[in-house]
Design a protein around this motif. Sequence first.
Motif, short mmCIF file in Angstrom:
data_model
loop_
_atom_site.label_atom_id
_atom_site.label_comp_id
_atom_site.label_asym_id
_atom_site.label_seq_id
_atom_site.Cartn_x
_atom_site.Cartn_y
_atom_site.Cartn_z
N UNK A 1 1.60 -3.27 18.92
CA UNK A 1 2.05 -4.83 18.41
C UNK A 1 1.07 -5.16 17.53
N UNK A 2 1.50 -5.66 16.52
CA UNK A 2 0.51 -6.22 15.27
C UNK A 2 0.19 -7.59 15.65
N UNK A 3 -1.01 -7.76 15.38
CA UNK A 3 -1.63 -8.94 15.41
C UNK A 3 -1.26 -9.89 14.10
N UNK A 4 -1.36 -11.30 14.18
CA UNK A 4 -0.81 -12.08 13.12
C UNK A 4 -1.89 -12.00 11.97
N UNK A 5 -3.09 -11.56 12.26
CA UNK A 5 -3.95 -11.35 11.32
C UNK A 5 -4.20 -9.75 10.70
N UNK A 6 -3.18 -9.26 10.86
CA UNK A 6 -3.19 -7.65 10.21
C UNK A 6 -3.07 -7.74 8.94
N UNK A 7 -3.87 -6.97 8.35
CA UNK A 7 -4.01 -7.11 6.67
C UNK A 7 -3.19 -5.71 6.31
N UNK A 8 -2.46 -5.69 5.30
CA UNK A 8 -1.86 -4.28 4.72
C UNK A 8 -2.84 -3.54 4.53
N UNK A 9 -3.97 -3.82 3.80
CA UNK A 9 -5.09 -2.91 3.47
C UNK A 9 -5.66 -1.84 4.48
N UNK A 10 -5.68 -2.37 5.74
CA UNK A 10 -6.30 -1.65 6.74
C UNK A 10 -5.12 -1.20 7.78
N UNK A 11 -4.01 -1.07 7.38
CA UNK A 11 -2.86 -0.19 8.24
C UNK A 11 -3.04 1.15 7.81
N UNK A 12 -3.11 1.73 8.94
CA UNK A 12 -2.99 3.39 8.82
C UNK A 12 -2.08 3.90 7.84
N UNK A 13 -0.80 3.65 8.12
CA UNK A 13 0.01 4.41 7.12
C UNK A 13 -0.03 3.84 5.55
N UNK A 14 -0.96 2.89 5.29
CA UNK A 14 -1.19 2.46 4.04
C UNK A 14 -2.44 3.19 3.30
N UNK A 15 -3.02 4.18 4.08
CA UNK A 15 -4.22 4.67 3.68
C UNK A 15 -3.90 6.04 3.10
N UNK A 16 -4.70 6.15 1.78
CA UNK A 16 -4.60 7.59 1.32
C UNK A 16 -5.19 8.58 2.02
N UNK A 17 -6.49 8.24 2.57
CA UNK A 17 -7.25 9.13 3.44
C UNK A 17 -6.58 9.75 4.38
N UNK A 18 -5.48 8.66 5.45
CA UNK A 18 -4.69 9.37 6.37
C UNK A 18 -3.67 10.04 5.86
N UNK A 19 -3.16 9.76 4.76
CA UNK A 19 -1.93 10.80 4.35
C UNK A 19 -2.75 12.29 3.91
N UNK A 20 -3.85 12.26 3.33
CA UNK A 20 -4.36 13.56 3.05
C UNK A 20 -4.83 14.32 4.34
N UNK A 21 -5.46 13.45 5.39
CA UNK A 21 -5.82 14.19 6.65
C UNK A 21 -4.53 14.57 7.46
N UNK A 22 -3.76 13.99 7.52
CA UNK A 22 -2.40 14.35 8.38
C UNK A 22 -1.78 15.54 7.70
N UNK A 23 -1.77 15.38 6.44
CA UNK A 23 -0.85 16.55 5.59
C UNK A 23 -2.00 17.82 5.67
N UNK A 24 -3.09 17.77 5.71
CA UNK A 24 -3.95 18.84 5.69
C UNK A 24 -3.75 19.75 7.11
N UNK A 25 -3.70 18.61 8.40
CA UNK A 25 -3.61 19.15 9.56
C UNK A 25 -2.20 19.85 9.62
N UNK A 26 -1.01 19.27 9.18
CA UNK A 26 0.11 20.07 9.25
C UNK A 26 -0.02 21.13 8.48
N UNK A 27 -0.48 21.08 7.20
CA UNK A 27 -0.42 22.42 6.44
C UNK A 27 -1.14 23.77 7.11
#
Length: 149
Positions: A1-27
């Motif tokens: 559940x998202x809190x009202x003060x959630x900022x898009x810059x800190x959402x996991x799915x908006x992070x390049x680092x997570x996209x790289x990390x999760x892709x690396x794991x799957x690769x």
Amino acid sequence: MASPDTCAELQLDNQLCFALYSTSLLMTKVYKPLLQELGLTYPQYLAMMVLWEGDGLTVSEMSARLLTDPGSVTPLLKRLEADGLLDRVRSSADERVVELHLTDKGRALRERAKRIPGCIVQASRRSAAQLTALKEELTALRSSLQEML
């Protein structure tokens, strides 16, 4: 559940680092069964590719090529030596330097490994050209990040 003060810059799915990390794991998971047929782990496969490019490197050259430190690559190299894929030999010019030489078994493994890149292209559901473009973008990103260190 998202809190009202959630900022898009800190959402996991908006992070390049997570996209790289999760892709690396799957690769790595896609590589695993292919490499099991060769008796290699993914880090061992990377080391073998470096030696297939140029036999006779030193441990320092290997670690530089893999962007890691010599202390972390040494156990991996010892395992490859125990498996009969390479020999670690002290340099006659400088005993502190350890040279890496493929054995016949290590050279023969290259032939069996030649099918792996095609399997990865197929698994990605991308064209070879698309994957080349992506690799070039990632390599440029890596270079930029290295410059910051």
